[in-house]
Design a protein around this motif. Structure first.
Motif, PDB file in Angstrom:
ATOM      1  N   ASP A  69      37.694 -15.935  31.674  1.00  0.00           N
ATOM      2  CA  ASP A  69      36.385 -16.172  31.051  1.00  0.00           C
ATOM      3  C   ASP A  69      35.600 -17.217  31.831  1.00  0.00           C
ATOM      4  O   ASP A  69      34.388 -17.077  32.053  1.00  0.00           O
ATOM      5  CB  ASP A  69      36.566 -16.651  29.604  1.00  0.00           C
ATOM      6  CG  ASP A  69      37.220 -15.600  28.727  1.00  0.00           C
ATOM      7  OD1 ASP A  69      37.174 -14.417  29.102  1.00  0.00           O
ATOM      8  OD2 ASP A  69      37.782 -15.967  27.678  1.00  0.00           O
TER       9      ASP A  69
ATOM     10  N   ASN B  17      38.011 -20.387  12.998  1.00  0.00           N
ATOM     11  CA  ASN B  17      39.017 -21.244  13.633  1.00  0.00           C
ATOM     12  C   ASN B  17      38.841 -22.730  13.363  1.00  0.00           C
ATOM     13  O   ASN B  17      39.697 -23.526  13.743  1.00  0.00           O
ATOM     14  CB  ASN B  17      39.017 -21.012  15.146  1.00  0.00           C
ATOM     15  CG  ASN B  17      39.339 -19.572  15.503  1.00  0.00           C
ATOM     16  OD1 ASN B  17      40.082 -18.909  14.802  1.00  0.00           O
ATOM     17  ND2 ASN B  17      38.770 -19.095  16.602  1.00  0.00           N
TER      18      ASN B  17
ATOM     19  N   ALA C 140      29.328 -17.794  18.170  1.00  0.00           N
ATOM     20  CA  ALA C 140      29.859 -19.152  18.019  1.00  0.00           C
ATOM     21  C   ALA C 140      30.113 -19.516  16.560  1.00  0.00           C
ATOM     22  O   ALA C 140      31.200 -20.003  16.220  1.00  0.00           O
ATOM     23  CB  ALA C 140      28.895 -20.156  18.661  1.00  0.00           C
TER      24      ALA C 140
ATOM     25  N   THR D  67      31.193 -24.446  24.789  1.00  0.00           N
ATOM     26  CA  THR D  67      32.530 -24.959  24.489  1.00  0.00           C
ATOM     27  C   THR D  67      33.419 -23.864  23.904  1.00  0.00           C
ATOM     28  O   THR D  67      34.616 -23.797  24.194  1.00  0.00           O
ATOM     29  CB  THR D  67      32.446 -26.135  23.499  1.00  0.00           C
ATOM     30  OG1 THR D  67      31.642 -27.159  24.064  1.00  0.00           O
ATOM     31  CG2 THR D  67      33.831 -26.713  23.216  1.00  0.00           C
ATOM     32  N   LEU D  68      32.826 -22.992  23.109  1.00  0.00           N
ATOM     33  CA  LEU D  68      33.607 -21.941  22.455  1.00  0.00           C
ATOM     34  C   LEU D  68      33.735 -20.673  23.293  1.00  0.00           C
ATOM     35  O   LEU D  68      34.614 -19.848  23.034  1.00  0.00           O
ATOM     36  CB  LEU D  68      32.953 -21.583  21.109  1.00  0.00           C
ATOM     37  CG  LEU D  68      32.968 -22.682  20.039  1.00  0.00           C
ATOM     38  CD1 LEU D  68      32.154 -22.248  18.827  1.00  0.00           C
ATOM     39  CD2 LEU D  68      34.393 -23.009  19.627  1.00  0.00           C
ATOM     40  N   LEU D  69      32.879 -20.489  24.295  1.00  0.00           N
ATOM     41  CA  LEU D  69      32.880 -19.237  25.071  1.00  0.00           C
ATOM     42  C   LEU D  69      34.165 -19.002  25.858  1.00  0.00           C
ATOM     43  O   LEU D  69      34.845 -18.004  25.645  1.00  0.00           O
ATOM     44  CB  LEU D  69      31.677 -19.204  26.008  1.00  0.00           C
ATOM     45  CG  LEU D  69      30.424 -18.494  25.505  1.00  0.00           C
ATOM     46  CD1 LEU D  69      29.280 -18.662  26.500  1.00  0.00           C
ATOM     47  CD2 LEU D  69      30.690 -17.011  25.293  1.00  0.00           C
ATOM     48  N   PRO D  70      34.534 -19.872  26.815  1.00  0.00           N
ATOM     49  CA  PRO D  70      35.712 -19.565  27.649  1.00  0.00           C
ATOM     50  C   PRO D  70      37.023 -19.834  26.906  1.00  0.00           C
ATOM     51  O   PRO D  70      37.265 -20.946  26.456  1.00  0.00           O
ATOM     52  CB  PRO D  70      35.550 -20.504  28.852  1.00  0.00           C
ATOM     53  CG  PRO D  70      34.649 -21.591  28.411  1.00  0.00           C
ATOM     54  CD  PRO D  70      33.921 -21.145  27.191  1.00  0.00           C
ATOM     55  N   ARG D  71      37.848 -18.815  26.772  1.00  0.00           N
ATOM     56  CA  ARG D  71      39.157 -18.954  26.122  1.00  0.00           C
ATOM     57  C   ARG D  71      40.291 -18.831  27.128  1.00  0.00           C
ATOM     58  O   ARG D  71      41.390 -19.289  26.892  1.00  0.00           O
ATOM     59  CB  ARG D  71      39.324 -17.864  25.038  1.00  0.00           C
ATOM     60  CG  ARG D  71      38.208 -17.828  24.015  1.00  0.00           C
ATOM     61  CD  ARG D  71      38.211 -19.102  23.192  1.00  0.00           C
ATOM     62  NE  ARG D  71      39.411 -19.217  22.405  1.00  0.00           N
ATOM     63  CZ  ARG D  71      39.432 -19.499  21.113  1.00  0.00           C
ATOM     64  NH1 ARG D  71      38.310 -19.698  20.468  1.00  0.00           N
ATOM     65  NH2 ARG D  71      40.570 -19.602  20.463  1.00  0.00           N
ATOM     66  N   ARG D  72      40.023 -18.160  28.239  1.00  0.00           N
ATOM     67  CA  ARG D  72      41.035 -17.956  29.284  1.00  0.00           C
ATOM     68  C   ARG D  72      40.418 -18.279  30.645  1.00  0.00           C
ATOM     69  O   ARG D  72      39.207 -18.409  30.769  1.00  0.00           O
ATOM     70  CB  ARG D  72      41.527 -16.499  29.268  1.00  0.00           C
ATOM     71  CG  ARG D  72      42.211 -16.072  27.972  1.00  0.00           C
ATOM     72  CD  ARG D  72      42.466 -14.582  27.946  1.00  0.00           C
ATOM     73  NE  ARG D  72      41.218 -13.838  27.976  1.00  0.00           N
ATOM     74  CZ  ARG D  72      40.504 -13.544  26.882  1.00  0.00           C
ATOM     75  NH1 ARG D  72      40.924 -13.938  25.698  1.00  0.00           N
ATOM     76  NH2 ARG D  72      39.384 -12.858  26.982  1.00  0.00           N
TER      77      ARG D  72
ATOM     78  N   PRO E 230      36.632 -27.392  16.884  1.00  0.00           N
ATOM     79  CA  PRO E 230      37.499 -27.857  17.980  1.00  0.00           C
ATOM     80  C   PRO E 230      37.432 -29.377  18.121  1.00  0.00           C
ATOM     81  O   PRO E 230      36.420 -30.002  17.793  1.00  0.00           O
ATOM     82  CB  PRO E 230      36.916 -27.164  19.220  1.00  0.00           C
ATOM     83  CG  PRO E 230      36.055 -26.074  18.702  1.00  0.00           C
ATOM     84  CD  PRO E 230      35.560 -26.512  17.371  1.00  0.00           C
TER      85      PRO E 230
ATOM     86  N   ARG F 273      33.094 -17.670  15.019  1.00  0.00           N
ATOM     87  CA  ARG F 273      34.355 -18.217  15.545  1.00  0.00           C
ATOM     88  C   ARG F 273      34.627 -19.597  14.966  1.00  0.00           C
ATOM     89  O   ARG F 273      35.774 -19.961  14.693  1.00  0.00           O
ATOM     90  CB  ARG F 273      34.291 -18.271  17.073  1.00  0.00           C
ATOM     91  CG  ARG F 273      35.534 -18.877  17.703  1.00  0.00           C
ATOM     92  CD  ARG F 273      35.534 -18.741  19.201  1.00  0.00           C
ATOM     93  NE  ARG F 273      35.882 -17.384  19.623  1.00  0.00           N
ATOM     94  CZ  ARG F 273      36.034 -17.007  20.888  1.00  0.00           C
ATOM     95  NH1 ARG F 273      35.856 -17.883  21.853  1.00  0.00           N
ATOM     96  NH2 ARG F 273      36.336 -15.761  21.193  1.00  0.00           N
TER      97      ARG F 273
END
Length: 343
Positions: free
Chosen positions: A112, A46, A39, A104-109, A49, A42
């Motif tokens: 996931d 990035n 986390a 919050t950061l784990l699922p990107r698609r 968020p 990332r």
């Protein structure tokens, strides 16, 4: 992380991670690893968020409130001063924010999220099986069986089981009920009403989510959590009445709005009646829970205030009154995280 979420009071925690605290989630080990190796890198790469920005504002305000509270002239309570209380409050907030940041950061698609849900449901399945094993001593009044299963519970939990209620893998029955209603049921209900599943196996409308939904609702009465059961009733009512848009539109076209609305109300009433019946039958094993409807036959004073105290809501009323009094005295920044205990 998702598999171990049901275990909220894991027995084996070092003092540095709050080994003497009541809340000791097993999933915290996974969160720490994911936070350090996934986390935070990332986040650095990035940026923050937008979903985390409101939380960051809240954290800054909470820290400011707690810092100001340290400098107030507050007497210690049971050997705990305002600084120690604020430190524990900030640590608790940090743990919660860490969970939120990671998930919050784990699922990107979409894949996931589906993978995460499969593991989430696996954790729920284990918790439900353990809960039904506990329900046996509630139903059949089996003290020897209770002693055995309680020994197993104590192998991983900081608290023993309650003889006439079930706790699942959590610290206490109300935690188990809250976990089901707030964490799992929103996913399960939406999966069932939309007829979608994250698992390949299904038979017509029978899916893994449907089985877990029925099992979750069936086990809830044995927690004897009034708040949890009230939330369950609200979730079922809202889902049946409002959250089936395609079916509702077809009913409107076929029968008109009034008959379609009546059909929905009858369905919701039937489900709630079945749930109420299950709660009543389960309450035969818990006299305190039966106070919800025995009040009018046992008490001469039938006022609302007397009823709330009779069913055990007295401490909650005291908390609410104290909270509002504190707000009146400190409306801008409050008294810091956890410092309500001093008032």
């Amino acid at each position: 992380l998702f598999l171990t979420l049901p275990v909220t009071s894991f027995r084996y925690f070092p003092p540095a991670l709050g080994g003497s605290a009541i809340v000791q989630p097993l999933a915290l080990y996974a969160v720490i690893l994911l936070l350090v190796f996934f986390a935070l890198p990332r986040l650095i790469k990035n940026g923050l968020p937008k979903t985390l920005q409101p939380l960051l504002v809240f954290i800054l305000l909470a820290l400011a409130s707690s810092l100001l509270a340290v400098f107030k002239d507050v007497e210690s309570v049971r050997g705990v001063d305002a600084f120690s209380r604020a430190l524990r409050g900030v640590a608790t907030l940090g743990v919660g924010a860490s969970f939120f940041l990671v998930v919050t950061l784990l699922p990107r698609r979409a894949g996931d999220l589906q993978s995460a849900l499969r593991w989430l449901y696996a954790g729920l399945a284990i918790s439900l099986v353990w809960g039904f094993l506990q329900a046996i001593y509630v139903i059949f009044d089996a003290p020897e069986y209770y002693q055995w299963i309680n020994q197993v519970q104590r192998l991983f939990s900081t608290r023993k089981l309650i003889f006439n209620r079930i706790s699942g893998l959590t610290y206490e029955p109300s935690w188990f009920a809250d976990q089901i209603t707030f964490l799992y049921l929103p996913w399960l209900l939406s999966a069932v009403i939309s007829n979608l599943s994250v698992f390949p196996w299904r038979w017509r409308r029978l899916t893994v989510e449907a089985v877990l939904l029925v099992a979750s609702i069936a086990i809830m009465p044995f927690t004897f959590s009034r708040g949890g059961l009230a939330m369950l009733a609200v979730l079922i009512f809202v889902t049946v009445i409002f959250l089936r848009p395609v079916r509702l539109e077809s009913l409107r076209r076929k029968f008109g709005f009034a008959r379609a609305a009546l059909s929905r109300l009858l369905q919701a009433a039937l489900i709630l009646a079945v749930l109420a019946g299950a709660i009543y039958l389960a309450s035969q094993r818990n006299s305190f829970f039966a106070r919800l409807w025995n009040f009018w036959s046992e008490s001469a004073d039938t006022s609302l205030e007397r009823y709330l105290y009779y069913i055990g809501f007295g401490p909650r009323i005291n908390y609410w009154e104290t909270a509002y009094a504190i707000y009146e005295d400190y409306p801008a920044f409050g008294v810091g995280l956890g410092n309500y205990a001093f008032y």
